[in-house]
Enzyme design. Structure first.
Site, PDB file in Angstrom:
ATOM      1  N   HIS A   1      24.209  41.365  48.093  1.00  0.00           N
ATOM      2  CA  HIS A   1      25.123  42.036  48.908  1.00  0.00           C
ATOM      3  C   HIS A   1      25.033  43.552  48.710  1.00  0.00           C
ATOM      4  CE1 HIS A   1      27.980  43.486  45.470  1.00  0.00           C
ATOM      5  NE2 HIS A   1      27.823  42.183  45.068  1.00  0.00           N
TER       6      HIS A   1
ATOM      7  N   GLU B   1      31.210  42.193  49.672  1.00  0.00           N
ATOM      8  CA  GLU B   1      31.433  40.982  48.693  1.00  0.00           C
ATOM      9  C   GLU B   1      32.541  41.590  47.758  1.00  0.00           C
ATOM     10  OE1 GLU B   1      30.927  38.956  44.845  1.00  0.00           O
ATOM     11  OE2 GLU B   1      30.675  41.033  45.176  1.00  0.00           O
ATOM     12  N   GLU B   2      32.474  42.949  47.133  1.00  0.00           N
ATOM     13  CA  GLU B   2      33.120  43.257  46.128  1.00  0.00           C
ATOM     14  C   GLU B   2      34.775  43.576  46.496  1.00  0.00           C
ATOM     15  OE1 GLU B   2      32.459  43.616  43.389  1.00  0.00           O
ATOM     16  OE2 GLU B   2      30.316  44.213  43.220  1.00  0.00           O
TER      17      GLU B   2
END
Ligand SMILES: [Zn+2]
Length: 500
Positions: free
Chosen positions: A318, A364-365
């Site tokens: 990512h 993603e985070e």
């Protein structure tokens, strides 16, 4: 990395433990630790001598990829640029966009077919973050004491001038539950759950993380439900360098959104000690902002298959990162070892029968919006995905390959693991989850994979200002690149696709 699925299940459990209801659609059973095949299974697999999915010529190609990956500096050079030159790549930020454009250009330069696929992502920005003790037992008159903290991702702000309140400390949900009904009302609640360093030292950093991250995720909901005006969580990480670890937090509909920050392990200990001696008052200022959602992209780069171009092997990491450091171990490393796969295919002139698809996932985070968009956009092509790989547990030495899917995948991969034995990456470990961004593909039955990375030290730096380029060991990074390249080639060129 976030490993949201397991973490959501734990949040559900936590809410249940604190008297809340289970979140809809969530199971109360957390996934267990990865199951390791028995010695007998492994011996059987080795002795089986069944038909290999690869010819000796193809095995030689894998060896060539492995050797080249170990000596090539491409992954390291790309990571240096992503981290030192572009810097932190928070979703919605100009640097995230710069990274998208940069990686796309690099992949085009290799001759890959590049597409930017849209994803709508959160755009949260960090502001002032400051904590100071203003009243405690034994205080020297006229002084304050600094508390080192950082806002959690998605946190709402305090008033611009900050807020002052007494601090209540609990070590876990049970202690919160045992407090008198009004004990937390109008106060700042600290969840002081200690990161399990011994578990991490044994090599299971991931489960040590999952054990603590549930407080980071569900803390604001539980604290607000108890009447707190702000919440602190003890940083979820292993090192004692007074570093706060950020990460995403959660709010729930119908529960007040309160400001949320992570304090360092040292400051959590300080607050625990002082509150045991008498009332402690903290002044907390957090001024993050949640801006309108932003338009961003996954970067997709296809190295087209010669026989079955429609069949795809995803190799990925990512591209977004937290903003405190420069996102070297999380997850610039995963992106560049995946870029290296395409670079080596180009350098060595290898054209597998199926398409190798590099993906740099976005956000993603902060909620895996990029991965979710991919699942929507490619909904009709999932059966053509013959495998998916993601690297998102740092860049330390890989001991082998995690696989999720059919049990026979382990035996099927034996010839590949024998190629990787030369770099100490021969183990094959079955697991329910391989990576957050490929979890959707895994759930749809696509065989999925990840390097089994040494996670003993990963959570020392994870989501901190110390996640920087110097934390990368070039040898280990290249070993990860070798695992990604060899495995991606093996999946893309096997006689038959991997069992599913
Ligand atoms: Zn990550």
């Amino acid at each position: 990395m976030e490993f949201r699925k397991r973490y959501k299940e734990l949040i559900a459990l936590a809410l249940f433990a604190t008297g809340g209801a289970l979140l809809p659609g969530q199971s109360a059973q957390p996934s267990g630790p990865p199951s390791v095949p028995s010695i007998k299974d492994r011996l059987d697999a080795m002795m089986a001598g069944g038909k290999s999915a690869w010819t000796s010529e193809q095995i030689k190609t894998m060896e060539h990829l492995r050797t080249q990956a170990i000596s090539d500096t491409y992954a390291l050079d790309e990571l240096r640029h992503l981290t030192d030159n572009i810097g932190p790549r928070l979703s919605g930020s100009p640097q995230a966009q710069q990274a998208v454009d940069y990686v796309a250009a690099e992949m085009r330069a290799l001759g890959a077919e590049v597409t930017l696929e849209k994803a709508t992502v959160p755009h949260w920005v960090r502001g002032v973050e400051k904590g100071e003790l203003i009243s405690w037992a034994g205080q020297t008159p006229g002084t304050t004491q600094k508390v080192v903290l950082t806002a959690l991702g998605g946190s709402v702000a305090t008033p611009p001038e900050g807020l002052s309140a007494e601090v209540v400390v609990v070590d876990n949900w049970e202690q919160l539950h045992a407090l008198a009904p009004d004990a937390v009302k109008g106060k700042i609640l600290l969840f002081n759950h200690k990161f399990d360093k011994e578990l991490a030292a044994q090599g299971d950093g991931l489960n040590a993380y999952v054990g603590g991250v549930v407080y980071r995720g569900a803390g604001p909901i539980a604290a607000a439900a108890a009447g707190a005006v702000a919440v602190l969580v003890r940083s979820v990480g292993g090192a004692d360098f007074r570093l706060p670890h950020t990460g995403m937090t959660q709010y729930a509909p119908g529960v007040a959104k309160i400001p949320a920050a992570a304090v360092t392990a040292e400051d959590a200990d300080l607050l625990k000690d002082l509150t045991s001696q008498g009332p402690v008052k903290l002044h907390l200022t957090l001024t993050p902002q949640t801006l309108p959602d932003a338009q961003s992209y996954n970067v997709i780069a296809d190295w087209k298959g010669t026989e079955h171009p429609e069949q795809v092997v995803v190799v990925s990491g990512h591209l977004d990162s937290w903003d405190l450091g420069t996102g070297a171990i999380d997850d610039g490393a995963g992106v560049v070892v995946s870029m290296q796969t395409l670079h080596l295919l180009k350098e060595l002139g290898i054209h597998p029968r199926r398409t190798v698809r590099f993906v740099a996932w976005m956000s993603e985070e902060e909620g895996s919006e990029g991965a979710a968009a991919y699942m929507v956009d490619h909904n009709n092509e999932i059966s053509n995905h013959v495998g998916a790989i993601e690297s998102d547990l740092g860049a330390d030495h890989p001991a082998g390959i995690y696989y999720a899917g059919k049990g026979e995948l382990g035996q099927w991969l034996r010839p590949v693991s024998q190629v990787l034995d030369a770099i100490g990456a021969e183990t094959l470990v079955s697991t329910p989850e391989t990576g957050e961004d490929i979890a959707g593909l895994t759930a749809k039955g696509v065989p999925s994979f990840a390097p089994v990375q040494d996670s003993r030290f990963y959570f020392n730096y994870h989501h901190t200002a110390a996640d920087t380029f110097d934390k990368i060991d070039p040898k280990h990074l290249n070993e990860n690149a070798a695992v990604m390249a060899v495995l991606a080639y093996a999946l893309a060129d096997s006689q038959e696709p991997a069992p599913r």
